[in-house]
Design a protein around this motif. Structure first.
Motif, PDB file in Angstrom:
ATOM      1  N   UNK A  77       0.827  -1.208   0.000  1.00 14.18           N
ATOM      2  CA  UNK A  77       0.000   0.000   0.000  1.00 14.18           C
ATOM      3  C   UNK A  77       0.858   1.252   0.000  1.00 14.18           C
ATOM      4  N   UNK A  78       1.911   1.252   0.785  1.00 10.23           N
ATOM      5  CA  UNK A  78       2.801   2.405   0.881  1.00 10.23           C
ATOM      6  C   UNK A  78       3.506   2.673  -0.446  1.00 10.23           C
ATOM      7  N   UNK A  79       4.028   1.641  -1.050  1.00 11.45           N
ATOM      8  CA  UNK A  79       4.726   1.788  -2.338  1.00 11.45           C
ATOM      9  C   UNK A  79       3.747   2.282  -3.404  1.00 11.45           C
ATOM     10  N   UNK A  80       2.557   1.730  -3.411  1.00 14.52           N
ATOM     11  CA  UNK A  80       1.542   2.161  -4.385  1.00 14.52           C
ATOM     12  C   UNK A  80       1.132   3.615  -4.150  1.00 14.52           C
ATOM     13  N   UNK A  81       0.935   3.994  -2.901  1.00  9.48           N
ATOM     14  CA  UNK A  81       0.525   5.367  -2.581  1.00  9.48           C
ATOM     15  C   UNK A  81       1.569   6.377  -3.052  1.00  9.48           C
ATOM     16  N   UNK A  82       2.832   6.038  -2.922  1.00  5.43           N
ATOM     17  CA  UNK A  82       3.903   6.927  -3.383  1.00  5.43           C
ATOM     18  C   UNK A  82       3.822   7.172  -4.883  1.00  5.43           C
ATOM     19  N   UNK A  83       3.209   6.246  -5.600  1.00  3.95           N
ATOM     20  CA  UNK A  83       3.142   6.325  -7.059  1.00  3.95           C
ATOM     21  C   UNK A  83       1.730   6.597  -7.568  1.00  3.95           C
ATOM     22  N   UNK A  84       0.841   6.928  -6.657  1.00  2.00           N
ATOM     23  CA  UNK A  84      -0.558   7.230  -6.998  1.00  2.00           C
ATOM     24  C   UNK A  84      -1.218   6.081  -7.758  1.00  2.00           C
ATOM     25  N   UNK A  85      -0.968   4.864  -7.283  1.00  2.00           N
ATOM     26  CA  UNK A  85      -1.544   3.662  -7.869  1.00  2.00           C
ATOM     27  C   UNK A  85      -2.344   2.964  -6.769  1.00  2.00           C
ATOM     28  N   UNK A  86      -3.543   2.531  -7.089  1.00  5.13           N
ATOM     29  CA  UNK A  86      -4.359   1.797  -6.127  1.00  5.13           C
ATOM     30  C   UNK A  86      -3.827   0.373  -5.989  1.00  5.13           C
ATOM     31  N   UNK A  87      -4.113  -0.235  -4.859  1.00  4.77           N
ATOM     32  CA  UNK A  87      -3.714  -1.621  -4.615  1.00  4.77           C
ATOM     33  C   UNK A  87      -4.967  -2.468  -4.491  1.00  4.77           C
ATOM     34  N   UNK A  88      -4.986  -3.578  -5.216  1.00  5.50           N
ATOM     35  CA  UNK A  88      -6.070  -4.558  -5.128  1.00  5.50           C
ATOM     36  C   UNK A  88      -5.464  -5.843  -4.594  1.00  5.50           C
ATOM     37  N   UNK A  89      -5.959  -6.326  -3.478  1.00  5.73           N
ATOM     38  CA  UNK A  89      -5.460  -7.560  -2.881  1.00  5.73           C
ATOM     39  C   UNK A  89      -6.503  -8.656  -3.097  1.00  5.73           C
ATOM     40  N   UNK A  90      -6.064  -9.781  -3.635  1.00  8.89           N
ATOM     41  CA  UNK A  90      -6.927 -10.940  -3.831  1.00  8.89           C
ATOM     42  C   UNK A  90      -6.457 -11.999  -2.832  1.00  8.89           C
ATOM     43  N   UNK A  91      -7.184 -12.163  -1.719  1.00  6.55           N
ATOM     44  CA  UNK A  91      -6.712 -13.064  -0.663  1.00  6.55           C
ATOM     45  C   UNK A  91      -7.143 -14.514  -0.854  1.00  6.55           C
ATOM     46  N   UNK A  92      -6.329 -15.401  -0.311  1.00 10.76           N
ATOM     47  CA  UNK A  92      -6.746 -16.799  -0.180  1.00 10.76           C
ATOM     48  C   UNK A  92      -7.528 -16.905   1.127  1.00 10.76           C
ATOM     49  N   UNK A  93      -8.071 -18.061   1.397  1.00  8.23           N
ATOM     50  CA  UNK A  93      -8.778 -18.251   2.664  1.00  8.23           C
ATOM     51  C   UNK A  93      -7.814 -18.093   3.841  1.00  8.23           C
ATOM     52  N   UNK A  94      -6.585 -18.604   3.704  1.00  2.20           N
ATOM     53  CA  UNK A  94      -5.591 -18.467   4.782  1.00  2.20           C
ATOM     54  C   UNK A  94      -5.282 -16.998   5.052  1.00  2.20           C
ATOM     55  N   UNK A  95      -5.123 -16.215   4.004  1.00  2.00           N
ATOM     56  CA  UNK A  95      -4.847 -14.778   4.149  1.00  2.00           C
ATOM     57  C   UNK A  95      -6.053 -14.093   4.785  1.00  2.00           C
ATOM     58  N   UNK A  96      -7.221 -14.417   4.309  1.00  7.16           N
ATOM     59  CA  UNK A  96      -8.444 -13.800   4.836  1.00  7.16           C
ATOM     60  C   UNK A  96      -8.584 -14.054   6.338  1.00  7.16           C
ATOM     61  N   UNK A  97      -8.295 -15.279   6.768  1.00  2.00           N
ATOM     62  CA  UNK A  97      -8.414 -15.612   8.186  1.00  2.00           C
ATOM     63  C   UNK A  97      -7.443 -14.801   9.033  1.00  2.00           C
ATOM     64  N   UNK A  98      -6.217 -14.644   8.580  1.00  3.69           N
ATOM     65  CA  UNK A  98      -5.226 -13.878   9.335  1.00  3.69           C
ATOM     66  C   UNK A  98      -5.581 -12.394   9.345  1.00  3.69           C
ATOM     67  N   UNK A  99      -5.998 -11.879   8.204  1.00  3.84           N
ATOM     68  CA  UNK A  99      -6.284 -10.446   8.105  1.00  3.84           C
ATOM     69  C   UNK A  99      -7.523 -10.052   8.898  1.00  3.84           C
ATOM     70  N   UNK A 100      -8.431 -10.972   9.126  1.00  2.00           N
ATOM     71  CA  UNK A 100      -9.653 -10.628   9.855  1.00  2.00           C
ATOM     72  C   UNK A 100      -9.635 -11.104  11.309  1.00  2.00           C
ATOM     73  N   UNK A 101      -8.566 -11.784  11.712  1.00  2.00           N
ATOM     74  CA  UNK A 101      -8.479 -12.281  13.096  1.00  2.00           C
ATOM     75  C   UNK A 101      -8.345 -11.128  14.067  1.00  2.00           C
ATOM     76  N   UNK A 102      -9.031 -11.231  15.179  1.00  2.00           N
ATOM     77  CA  UNK A 102      -8.949 -10.220  16.237  1.00  2.00           C
ATOM     78  C   UNK A 102      -7.925 -10.696  17.266  1.00  2.00           C
ATOM     79  N   UNK A 103      -6.993  -9.841  17.577  1.00  2.27           N
ATOM     80  CA  UNK A 103      -5.966 -10.216  18.574  1.00  2.27           C
ATOM     81  C   UNK A 103      -6.181  -9.461  19.847  1.00  2.27           C
TER      82      UNK A 103
END
Length: 103
Positions: A77-103
């Motif tokens: 996201x940071x690298x894209x923002x520096x270049x005015x480019x949007x970031x699209x993330x296509x997650x797997x189920x494993x990625x989705x679980x980690x990204x949405x986990x509450x710690x």
């Protein structure tokens, strides 16, 4: 038989498509984070991005990951923002679980 050192236990394959983005397959963790971060930076150095509106970070085939995936997405996201480019993330189920986990 004696072991001479630690073996790399987190295989990852990173494919950089110069027209649309980066695909990651395998395990994304602390041992593979630097490689992915370099690939994101290299994408912009090696590609004419003047016409690029969105970088796709395809994590749909990441089979295992830990909290490091959040750091990888933040870096992209940071690298894209520096270049005015949007970031699209296509997650797997494993990625989705980690990204949405509450710690």
């Amino acid at each position: 038989m004696t072991s001479t050192g630690p073996e790399k236990t987190a295989p990852v394959t990173i494919f950089v498509d110069g027209t649309s983005g980066i695909s990651v397959t395998g395990t994304l963790d602390a041992t593979t984070l630097a490689e992915l971060n370099r690939s994101v930076a290299d994408f912009f150095e090696a590609t004419d991005t003047s016409e690029l509106d969105v970088l796709t970070l395809d994590l749909s085939t990441v089979s295992a990951c830990d909290h490091t995936v959040s750091a990888a997405v933040r870096h992209a996201q940071s690298v894209c923002a520096e270049r005015a480019v949007a970031l699209r993330v296509v997650p797997s189920e494993a990625v989705r679980q980690v990204m949405t986990a509450r710690h």
